[in-house]
Design a protein around this motif. Structure first.
Motif, PDB file in Angstrom:
ATOM      1  N   HIS A 168      49.886  49.800  41.655  1.00 42.71           N
ATOM      2  CA  HIS A 168      49.125  49.895  42.896  1.00 42.71           C
ATOM      3  C   HIS A 168      48.251  51.151  42.836  1.00 42.71           C
ATOM      4  O   HIS A 168      48.477  52.039  41.996  1.00 42.71           O
ATOM      5  N   GLY A 269      43.560  49.348  41.139  1.00 35.90           N
ATOM      6  CA  GLY A 269      42.230  49.702  41.612  1.00 35.90           C
ATOM      7  C   GLY A 269      41.235  50.004  40.516  1.00 35.90           C
ATOM      8  O   GLY A 269      40.127  50.483  40.798  1.00 35.90           O
ATOM      9  N   ARG A 308      38.519  49.594  45.731  1.00 33.31           N
ATOM     10  CA  ARG A 308      39.310  48.938  46.780  1.00 33.31           C
ATOM     11  C   ARG A 308      39.269  47.420  46.621  1.00 33.31           C
ATOM     12  O   ARG A 308      40.280  46.738  46.836  1.00 33.31           O
ATOM     13  N   VAL A 309      38.119  46.909  46.246  1.00 34.04           N
ATOM     14  CA  VAL A 309      37.999  45.467  46.010  1.00 34.04           C
ATOM     15  C   VAL A 309      38.843  45.069  44.802  1.00 34.04           C
ATOM     16  O   VAL A 309      39.506  44.018  44.812  1.00 34.04           O
ATOM     17  N   ALA A 312      42.565  44.908  45.866  1.00 34.85           N
ATOM     18  CA  ALA A 312      42.842  43.727  46.680  1.00 34.85           C
ATOM     19  C   ALA A 312      42.871  42.465  45.816  1.00 34.85           C
ATOM     20  O   ALA A 312      43.715  41.581  45.998  1.00 34.85           O
ATOM     21  N   TYR A 313      41.967  42.387  44.858  1.00 33.67           N
ATOM     22  CA  TYR A 313      41.919  41.243  43.947  1.00 33.67           C
ATOM     23  C   TYR A 313      43.182  41.195  43.087  1.00 33.67           C
ATOM     24  O   TYR A 313      43.789  40.143  42.903  1.00 33.67           O
ATOM     25  N   ARG A 315      46.118  42.270  43.745  1.00 32.62           N
ATOM     26  CA  ARG A 315      47.312  41.916  44.514  1.00 32.62           C
ATOM     27  C   ARG A 315      47.489  40.403  44.663  1.00 32.62           C
ATOM     28  O   ARG A 315      48.559  39.942  45.063  1.00 32.62           O
ATOM     29  N   ARG A 316      46.454  39.638  44.330  1.00 30.14           N
ATOM     30  CA  ARG A 316      46.560  38.181  44.445  1.00 30.14           C
ATOM     31  C   ARG A 316      47.473  37.580  43.382  1.00 30.14           C
ATOM     32  O   ARG A 316      47.921  36.439  43.540  1.00 30.14           O
TER      33      ARG A 316
END
Length: 348
Positions: A168, A269, A308-309, A312-313, A315-316
């Motif tokens: 993370h 990230g 940040r994008v 988030a990607y 984490r999928r």
């Protein structure tokens, strides 16, 4: 359910196949399944030529069959095409036991790099090995398409995951990177010729290059690229800290079927730069990375992505979803298969 997994790649090896199978086993056991991993540590073995840290097990279909029968599985998965995989395949075919297999590594291209022989020669073996499987598990649509073009049509998609508790954006710190000039360009993986690492080290984007991992090419690369940093193998929190502290992950391989390190870096990230080949083309989009035939250009473009994008990607991707896909691809042994297996083993 009792699930038997046969693999020639297992601990203490450090590679994507081992990490995938270990994560899979952990999730399956947490769900209440009983999982037996049949790996080289159960047999006498010899070092693999040119890659001594990999052990090649010495066994036979009969010995493998006795082990399989003693476990009495509900499903059999043969993960690799090495000696153990061949022994398990022969036993299953001989006695009509259904099994699934997986295509983890583009061995034809990998072996071509090491032998200079044409890939078509090695595809004959791949087709022979996987043809009897009730399903061949493929990590991406591109790999699935490749297998179908080679005549292997019973293909089932099986993706990969990330441990979100470990990987993370807040992982860190990584003090070893503090004094390095930015941007820090990171490679993570086996340090071997098939990984095409020299293409990364020959790229010309300014900053620092870091190679995390070990393998037969490490000594040569250290000698020929003295300005590159080689911290060795990192695991767990230390690996996550390296991902999070880097400015870009560079994935130069052109023979991987997936590239687990890419989604781990994204979850931290960190954007990814790669060649436009199978694996990167399936995983990356233009918001989280860049692919280009010019790796220096891919690095420059990837450095502009929003971290940040990327996080988030990343984490999928979950190991729970990966395990769902694996379970859905399994073929259960019918009661008649399992009872027949006992009779065969007793007579062997």
């Amino acid at each position: 359910m009792k699930i038997l997994i046969v693999t020639d790649a297992w601990l203490p090896q450090v590679n994507g196949v081992v990490r995938t199978l270990k994560a899979l086993r952990d999730v399956l056991e947490a769900r209440g399944h009983e999982v037996l991993v049949v790996s080289p540590d159960r047999f006498a073995s010899i070092p693999c030529p040119s890659y001594p840290e990999i052990r090649l097990a010495l066994t036979s279909p009969g010995a493998m069959g006795r082990l399989m029968t003693a476990f009495d599985p509900h499903a059999i998965h043969i993960a690799t095409e090495g000696p153990l995989g061949v022994a398990a395949r022969r036993w299953c075919v001989r006695h009509g036991l259904p099994f699934t297999s997986a295509y983890h590594t583009r061995f034809p291209e990998y072996l071509t790099q090491r032998t200079r022989l044409p890939p078509s020669l090695f595809w004959r073996y791949i087709r022979w090995f996987h043809h009897p499987a009730s399903a061949v598990l493929a990590s991406t649509p591109t790999v699935a398409h490749l297998l179908r073009t080679q005549g292997l049509h019973r293909v089932h998609l099986w993706g990969r995951g990330v441990d979100g508790d470990c990987f993370h954006p807040g992982a860190g710190p990584c003090p070893a990177f503090d004094a390095l000039p930015r941007p820090i360009q990171l490679y993570v993986g086996r340090v071997a010729v098939e990984k095409n690492i020299d293409a990364f080290l020959d790229s010309t984007h300014p900053g620092s290059k870091v190679v995390v991992g070990d393998g037969p090419a490490r000594a040569w690369l250290m000698q020929h690229y003295p300005t590159v940093h080689f911290p060795g193998v990192l695991h767990g929190a230390a690996l996550a800290a390296a991902y999070a502290a880097a400015d870009v992950l560079v994935f130069p391989s052109m023979t991987d079927t997936y590239g687990l390190v890419m989604i781990e870096a994204l979850a931290c990230g960190t954007p990814v730069a790669a060649f436009p080949v199978a694996g990167p083309l399936d995983i990356l989009d233009d918001k989280v990375g860049a692919t280009d035939r010019d790796l220096t250009r891919a690095i420059a473009i990837a450095l502009g992505r929003d971290r940040r994008v990327c996080a988030a990607y990343g984490r999928r991707f979950s190991w729970q979803r990966s395990a769902d896909q694996f379970e859905n691809g399994l073929t259960l042994l019918r009661p008649c298969h399992r009872s027949a297996q006992y009779g065969i083993a007793t007579a062997a």
